[in-house]
Design a protein around this motif. Structure first.
Motif, PDB file in Angstrom:
ATOM      1  N   LEU A 381       0.476  -0.957   0.442  1.00  0.00           N
ATOM      2  CA  LEU A 381      -0.280   0.069   0.331  1.00  0.00           C
ATOM      3  C   LEU A 381       0.799   1.414  -0.173  1.00  0.00           C
ATOM      4  N   ILE A 384      -2.954   4.431   3.438  1.00  0.00           N
ATOM      5  CA  ILE A 384      -4.371   4.230   3.811  1.00  0.00           C
ATOM      6  C   ILE A 384      -4.655   4.587   4.489  1.00  0.00           C
ATOM      7  N   LEU A 401      -7.858   3.995   0.246  1.00  0.00           N
ATOM      8  CA  LEU A 401      -6.335   2.460   0.053  1.00  0.00           C
ATOM      9  C   LEU A 401      -5.488   3.603  -1.653  1.00  0.00           C
TER      10      LEU A 401
END
Lengths: 437, 437
Positions: A381, A384, A401
């Motif tokens: 990621l 987030i 996200l």
């Protein structure tokens, strides 16, 4: 001077009338540029009496476009009837078989029947020009077919539908809903009464399939296109995109990958600072990436009578400058028999960044549950963020996200898992991120 | 299949070597697209032994480009020597007179001698193609010469020099001075050891003169161009521009006005949200405004061996697709004898908005004195802001004005008055604002 070029126009709607009007108004200049007169000698339309702002009394009138197509008194047949079947298809086929050059703005026809029509044109040694079929007045067909000879294209993508871009632009500028925007676009004539074809991406797909063939030298594959429209884009998406430095555009993308060619039409996050992100309203844009040239971007009016007429007249002028015995380059850049089969890349293997917006229960462990499913899918990621979209109920929260490069399959697996875990209170939103310069 | 097209390349520097390399690597694909083989049969360069990453052992070697130009063993002469006089000019003239097609990337040659050369090409019925001469790989010549037939252009403008755009982009991004940027650009090979030709706008002017002729159907007027370079652009200008919603670009602009055609090259404020403002680094861009199409924008790599080679090869492919007896459109869009004389609009009558940055004495009445001179010239102000540029001495202040549309004459009169009034402690800065979508 060479003999006049005799032009028959089938279809005198907005575009056809505009072509006839401009050719009359600019006759002297066109003669200077082409070295011969360009004369509209015949027309075909349903209503003979309508005032189209142009004097067509000198032109022969045909009730039937197919009769016009095979008339011995024209050199070029200009098809502006529209539709992938019916009179448009029959007339174009008839004209080519009769040895007439053809100019058309008909993307549906070319997308579905372009190759057999091109084969006739190549056999008969006539031109089939269709600059107006993709991105209106933007010279993307000539660029791919002529200017980029010797280049290998790796990706071509663009904003190919003015209606969708108009709606997305106004949604962002005015903070209004998709539905309200669409209604207004219909009121102003920017969207059809039945807008499905535009907003669900079919129109973009037709145009994309033509660009794909020209870009990669492959056979047109108008049915192998991943399709997602803009009707489920919300203000929450647009605001979250803006906060993350993105803007949402409906793009058609064709891209060479290791497993084949991706053809996809979907709402896309592009960096706000990119050139394509500045393409607003009904304007279209096409970006082309190649090994030799690098990246080229063309933007301009993608629709409208005059912009389309401009492309049609450019095509007619190219024919006027050619002379009997002249053999132009092939219709789709390579002879039809040498086009490679289209090898489709599976959408599940699409690689890229993703924007994922989840409406989740506001309770302990939900954030961790989302993160775990992402980790399980090997999705790394970039960010987030727990956001307040303002639209949630007290018992829910929004989680946004942004992933690093991952695959469609991984994202689907993760989101399906999150859904099955019962963490969501609403349908998840997934929007692909596209690299753009 | 038709006979092979025999190509002679004069000049094997970065571009020439790249052309030869790409044509060899993409030979099969070029044959597919053109319907015949494209073979480099002869070359000319100073140094025979240098490794250029391409096998030229099959090509005849000419010491003298002029001898190559008249060789009976070539169909196309590709001039990549450069320079407006000397061997480049002689060789191109010789090739055309010998009935060879010519492809050149030489903007200086075309800007100075394009019309007499075009007359020879038209007389001999051969093609003189020069896509690479303006904006490198961007297909702006074909667009103006072919795609926009029937359109009347009202304005064409663009970022035509990569060196200047690279410097301005880095000045803005990194807050460093023009001098520091230029040094770095020289170190990295983006600027010449003697950068005058680029940074003072001469290179842009050459390219602009060619675009002007194509856009307006006028004779090339390479000496009637208002010229102002970027060497006096400071961080204070860039910061003030950003605060006002503008970005500074060196533009070449050709515009039809009531009193004639303006050709001007100067640093320009364009709205930060415009597409052209997003064109960064060595990238070029050209915007074209017409009556029929509306506004078209093309952007892409403006220089570099490969990008330039892409345009050269596109030009060669166009020749390959043509056949003996084929008469292409005229070199500059209209036959040379039908090009209109260029009627120059006086720069003093230029109308537009202006950014004016004044360093003034920090004393009572100065602000009023500035405002009075503006009013005396009938200049209506959009904003007048007292700014701190940070660089002033304690006894001085910076005043930044943005005008509504006014004229160059009015602005000069006002600024001269302010200067004579003794209000300034430093040279005034005046930057024109350009409308851009």
């Amino acid at each position: 001077m060479a003999e006049a070029l005799r032009i028959g126009i089938a279809g005198l709607g907005t575009v056809g009338a505009s072509v006839a009007r401009v050719m009359q108004a600019k006759a002297a200049e066109l003669t200077r540029q082409c070295g011969r007169d360009l004369v509209v000698t015949a027309v075909s339309a349903r209503d003979r009496s309508r005032d189209r702002g142009v004097d067509l009394s000198g032109a022969a009138w045909f009730e039937d476009p197919v009769a016009l197509a095979k008339s011995a008194d024209i050199d070029v047949f200009v098809e502006l009837i529209g539709g992938e079947e019916g009179p448009a298809r029959t007339a174009v086929k008839t004209a080519l078989e009769a040895g007439r050059h053809v100019v058309t703005a008909n993307k549906a026809l070319l997308s579905k029947h372009g190759l057999p029509l091109a084969e006739i044109a190549e056999k008969k040694g006539v031109l089939l020009n269709y600059e107006a079929a993709v991105a209106g007045g933007i010279p993307v067909i000539k660029t791919l077919r002529e200017s980029l000879a010797g280049n290998s294209v790796s990706r071509v993508f663009g904003i190919l539908n003015g209606t969708c871009n108009y709606i997305l632009t106004r949604m962002e500028a005015e903070g209004i809903s998709f539905e309200a925007c669409l209604k207004d676009a219909q009121r102003l004539g920017y969207a059809e009464a039945d807008p499905t074809f535009d907003i669900e991406g079919n129109d973009t797909a037709h145009k994309l399939s033509i660009l794909t063939s020209l870009a990669f030298g492959t056979r047109i594959a108008s049915n192998d296109i991943y399709l997602e429209g803009i009707s489920n884009i919300t203000q929450a998406d647009i605001r979250a995109a803006a906060e993350l430095g993105y803007r949402i555009k409906l793009l058609g993308v064709a891209q060479k990958t290791e497993s084949g060619i991706e053809q996809r039409v979907h709402p896309t996050m592009v960096p706000t600072a990119s050139v394509i992100a500045q393409v607003h309203g009904v304007t279209n844009a096409v970006a082309i990436e190649t090994d030799i040239l690098g990246e080229l971007l063309l933007s301009g009016p993608g629709a409208g009578g005059n912009a389309t007429a401009s492309a049609v007249i450019g095509d007619i002028a190219d024919i006027a400058k050619s002379r009997p015995g002249f053999q132009h380059g092939p219709v789709f850049g390579r002879p039809v028999k040498e086009l490679k089969p289209y090898k489709k890349a599976q959408m599940r293997s699409h690689a890229g960044g993703y924007f994922i917006r989840l409406t989740v229960h506001d309770r302990t462990g939900v954030f961790a549950g989302v993160a775990r499913r992402m980790a399980d899918s090997d999705i790394s990621l970039e960010s987030i963020v727990q956001q307040s979209a303002g639209s949630e109920k007290p018992s829910e929260k929004t989680v946004v996200l942004v992933t690093h490069e991952t695959t469609e399959a991984a994202v689907r697996k993760a989101v399906d898992g999150i859904t099955r875990d019962g963490l969501l209170t609403d349908k998840p939103q997934v929007i692909r991120i596209e690299r753009a310069g």
